[in-house]
Design an enzyme around this catalytic site. Structure first.
Site, mmCIF file in Angstrom:
data_model
loop_
_atom_site.group_PDB
_atom_site.id
_atom_site.type_symbol
_atom_site.label_atom_id
_atom_site.label_comp_id
_atom_site.label_asym_id
_atom_site.label_seq_id
_atom_site.Cartn_x
_atom_site.Cartn_y
_atom_site.Cartn_z
ATOM 1 N N GLY A 227 0.788 -1.296 0.017
ATOM 2 C CA GLY A 227 0.163 0.029 -0.012
ATOM 3 C C GLY A 227 0.691 1.312 -0.029
ATOM 4 N N GLU A 268 5.331 -5.965 2.114
ATOM 5 C CA GLU A 268 5.383 -6.433 0.703
ATOM 6 C C GLU A 268 5.386 -5.351 -0.460
ATOM 7 O OE1 GLU A 268 1.838 -8.786 0.809
ATOM 8 O OE2 GLU A 268 2.635 -10.326 1.773
ATOM 9 N N CYS A 337 -6.577 -0.698 -31.358
ATOM 10 C CA CYS A 337 -7.745 -0.196 -32.092
ATOM 11 C C CYS A 337 -8.891 -0.579 -31.042
ATOM 12 C CB CYS A 337 -8.354 -1.335 -33.120
ATOM 13 S SG CYS A 337 -7.268 -0.777 -34.754
HETATM 14 C C1 LIG Z 1 -0.059 -6.593 -5.515
HETATM 15 C C2 LIG Z 1 0.394 -7.158 -3.899
HETATM 16 C C3 LIG Z 1 1.278 -6.397 -3.171
HETATM 17 C C4 LIG Z 1 1.870 -4.922 -3.936
HETATM 18 O O1 LIG Z 1 1.450 -3.900 -3.967
HETATM 19 P P1 LIG Z 1 1.836 -2.416 -4.435
HETATM 20 O O2 LIG Z 1 1.041 -1.432 -4.309
HETATM 21 O O3 LIG Z 1 2.522 -2.693 -5.844
HETATM 22 O O4 LIG Z 1 2.961 -2.242 -3.407
HETATM 23 C C5 LIG Z 1 1.703 -6.509 -1.889
HETATM 24 N N1 LIG Z 1 1.021 -7.756 -1.775
HETATM 25 C C6 LIG Z 1 -0.044 -8.583 -2.141
HETATM 26 C C7 LIG Z 1 -0.632 -9.704 -1.501
HETATM 27 C C8 LIG Z 1 -0.223 -7.917 -3.447
HETATM 28 O O5 LIG Z 1 -1.314 -8.740 -3.965
#
Ligand SMILES: *Cc1c(COP(=O)(O)O)cnc(C)c1O
Length: 420
Positions: A227, A268, A337
């Site tokens: 996030g 993450e 297109c």
């Molecule tokens: C897509 C995703 C993220 C990464 O989100 P970002 O907005 O690119 O930082 C992290 N954890 C999970 C489980 C995701 O599906």
């Protein structure tokens, strides 16, 4: 990408030179920027036991994965294919988290066999996993806290109608399944969706996860997902990771003081690491004056960078060929297109056919979302590292496009639904 001495540079190499050598369209990534972002995260959480698992669905090129690993980061994957790509890039199984959603149970089996950390996001899968593996393979549980993050419904994953995670209100049920099968829960996870503007949202999510943690004495980690927002528009605000780091440090320290086993904090980040590191270089194929606007058409489209059309997202645009030209207003569109408008009413140095344009902030969800729509070939990828531009994926050819097409009697082929 930076403007220096009247020319744009990527990682010290002239962008126009890269376009000349690699041709367009081409994605170009700057390893230094990825390193800078990783460093920023690590610094912000210094003092707290933290691990960063790069959410590789943002950009899965092997060379990028190897670079990210060299920075000391783990990997977050959402498909068994991403797990296999991660292993191929040199990640050890224990450095990989597998966070799928709605996949066949066979993928969980394969992940268990490969030895990666498994993140389970539904009660039926938890039950099935418990009945097959009991406590022999530890699992992480993905909780949906029903926190609405950011303003974009389409990229938010924590709300009430979301398909992701196990509702926080179902924890009693989770407890029952865990107890019945003797499951070993070593992590709790929540990913509320993209675009968190406010560290308060993170703190609320963290509090909820800490509350849930009381039920699981053997946790090794609490994963707060991502996030982390990066600025796309000039006036955008980014997630204040330093503020977040400070606020979470104190909270986790207090929490760990009361635990038999201290937990690590996992994140993450996807786009935070790679978005700003990437640009998509394209060539202007046509400048077309209509009654309403001046269109600049480029040799790319939603097949290469779909974010503007899919999410309404903004990407800055630069004219690499004429950095200091007189500005005019353009609507920049693709060659597909469909209505594939990259941007309305952008002031760009006067565009002439053949000019190389750059879409900025295109490292995340650019190439990884690219398709062959209109039978177009996907672009090449270049990684600039240590001042050198390296081709890390060649442009597709028509042969590549046709390679999987054949005519085979169905009775003679064996179905292989999951890659081994
Ligand atoms: C897509 C995703 C993220 C990464 O989100 P970002 O907005 O690119 O930082 C992290 N954890 C999970 C489980 C995701 O599906």
């Amino acid at each position: 990408m930076e403007l220096r001495g009247g020319a744009y540079h990527i990682g010290g190499v002239q962008a126009s030179r890269i376009a000349e050598l690699a041709g367009t369209p081409v994605y170009v990534y700057d390893a230094v920027v990825i390193g800078r972002q990783a460093k920023r995260l690590k610094k912000a959480f210094k003092g707290t036991p933290t691990r960063f698992m790069y959410a590789c669905k943002a950009l899965t090129n092997l060379a990028v994965l190897r670079h990210v690993r060299s920075l000391g980061l783990g990997l977050d994957t959402v498909s068994i294919e991403e797990v296999l790509i991660g292993l191929k890039a040199g990640y050890k199984p224990e450095e990989i988290l597998f966070t799928p959603n709605m996949v066949p149970f066979e993928e969980y089996r394969q992940a268990a066999k490969l030895g990666v950390e498994i993140n389970i996001d539904s009660i039926p899968v938890l039950e099935r996993f418990g009945s097959e593996y009991g406590g022999s393979v530890p699992v992480c549980i993905r909780i949906n806290p029903h926190i609405m993050a950011g303003g974009n419904e389409r990229i938010s994953t924590g709300h009430i109608d979301s398909k992701f995670g196990i509702s926080i209100h179902q924890l009693r049920h989770v407890e029952r399944v865990v107890k019945t099968y003797g499951l070993r829960v070593d992590g709790l996870h929540m990913h509320t969706g993209s675009d968190i503007l406010d560290t308060e949202v993170f703190m609320r999510a963290a509090e909820l996860l800490l509350e849930c943690a009381a039920l699981f004495p053997n946790l090794r980690f609490l994963d707060l997902g991502s996030g982390f927002k990066v600025p796309y528009k000039p006036e955008d605000i980014a997630t204040d990771v330093e503020d977040l780091g400070q606020r979470l440090a104190a909270r986790i320290q207090a929490f760990n003081a009361e635990r038999p086993v201290p937990v690590e904090l996992w994140f993450e980040p996807g786009k935070f690491l790679v978005s700003e590191a990437g640009v998509l270089l394209v060539s202007a194929s046509l400048v077309k004056q209509t009654t309403a606007t001046v269109f600049t058409g480029v040799n790319s489209g939603l097949n290469h960078l779909i974010r503007p059309m899919l999410y309404g997202s903004y990407h800055g645009i630069a004219n690499i060929s004429r950095p200091e030209g007189r500005k005019r207003i353009y609507t920049v569109v693709g060659y597909i297109c469909e209505t594939d408008t990259f941007a309305w009413d952008r002031q760009l140095p006067e565009v002439q056919e053949g000019d190389v344009l750059a879409f900025l902030n295109a490292g995340a969800y650019g190439y990884s979302m690219a398709s062959n729509y209109n039978s177009r070939l996907r672009p090449a990828e270049v990684l600039v590292k240590d001042g050198k531009a390296v081709l890390v994926r060649r442009r597709e050819s028509l042969e590549d496009l046709l390679a999987t097409q054949e005519e085979a009697d169905l009775e003679t082929v064996t179905a292989a639904p999951i890659p081994a």
